[in-house]
Write an enzyme that holds these catalytic residues in place. Structure first.
Site, short mmCIF file in Angstrom:
data_model
loop_
_atom_site.label_atom_id
_atom_site.label_comp_id
_atom_site.label_asym_id
_atom_site.label_seq_id
_atom_site.Cartn_x
_atom_site.Cartn_y
_atom_site.Cartn_z
N GLU A 151 0.84 -1.19 0.00
CA GLU A 151 0.00 0.00 0.00
C GLU A 151 0.88 1.25 0.00
OE1 GLU A 151 -3.71 2.26 0.69
OE2 GLU A 151 -2.75 0.86 -0.67
N ASP B 181 -2.47 -4.99 0.80
CA ASP B 181 -1.75 -3.92 1.49
C ASP B 181 -0.37 -4.33 1.96
OD1 ASP B 181 -3.85 -1.96 1.35
OD2 ASP B 181 -4.94 -3.14 2.84
#
Length: 252
Positions: free
Chosen positions: A80, A108
């Protein structure tokens, strides 16, 4: 809200959030609630990763300060915050190296200890509702889901919370502090409710209209809570490398 975001979050987080929004043609000065949400999500991802390492025996350990020459590897790969091209490059590299199944959506984080991708969620609603939404979107048992709320609740795949209780408590405390600071400034209701956010935006635009009879005073005072809990969470040894990696503009 924009002033609050710039005061509350680490400058690197703010920079990454602005870059991400601009990549999708969004303006942080207009979509301030989204700006705040992205910054919050980014910070949780970094806090999730910080200080967690794997030693030479393959054991997971927590090191807040120690020998910089120790043979330690970061337990989590942060995906992310990268531009989409670089993020997919990192994901492909991980899949080729570890043999794990490639996810359909960008996750992420990647956990090198458990060998799985992680999807982090931060919600203003009920955690179980947001968890189901994430699970229905991802449709993969291979990606681990971990949801946090601003009220201290959390939910994770198979109740496997990955991190130790103290590390998760740091994240929950930070989220609760953000909520309290927003509430004290009258920002929380609009952050939670899209309708209220639209009303607040109209109000802000009216306040920004030039007025010949008065001048608007802007306060840049930071509350005692923010001074105490300013985001010093970031692993200082990692900051410079992350900044160079994440904020590097791809050549066009």
């Amino acid at each position: 809200m924009e002033d609050f975001v710039r005061q509350c979050f680490n400058p690197m987080i703010v920079e990454l959030a602005e870059k991400a929004m601009k990549e999708y043609g969004e303006d942080p000065k207009i979509e301030t609630n989204k700006f705040a949400a992205i910054c919050t999500h980014l910070e949780v991802c970094f806090m999730y990763s910080d200080f967690h390492f794997i030693d030479e025996r393959g054991e997971s350990i927590i090191v807040e300060s120690g020998d910089p020459n120790a043979l330690l590897k970061h337990r989590f790969e942060i995906i992310e915050g990268r531009d989409r091209t670089m993020a997919w490059t990192v994901v492909n590299s991980i899949c080729n190296t570890t043999g794990v199944e490639k996810p359909k959506f960008l996750p992420d984080l990647y956990d090198y200890k458990e060998n799985r991708f992680i999807e982090i969620g931060v919600t203003r609603r009920e955690v179980h509702i947001y968890y189901l939404e994430k699970a229905n979107k991802i449709k993969s048992e291979k990606t681990h889901i971990h949801i946090f709320s601003f009220t201290g609740e959390e939910m994770a795949t198979k109740a496997d919370y990955t991190l130790d209780e103290e590390s998760r408590a740091r994240i929950k405390t930070r989220l609760f502090t953000i909520r309290q600071e927003m509430a004290s400034r009258g920002l929380w209701d609009s952050f939670v409710s899209p309708r209220e956010a639209k009303r607040q935006l109209k109000k802000d635009l009216k306040l920004q209209e030039p007025c010949a009879d008065s001048q608007t005073k802007v306060s840049h005072r930071t509350s005692p809570a923010l001074k105490t809990l300013e985001p010093m969470w970031m692993d200082s040894n990692r900051t410079a490398a992350l900044r160079a990696s994440f904020l590097k503009c791809p050549k066009k």
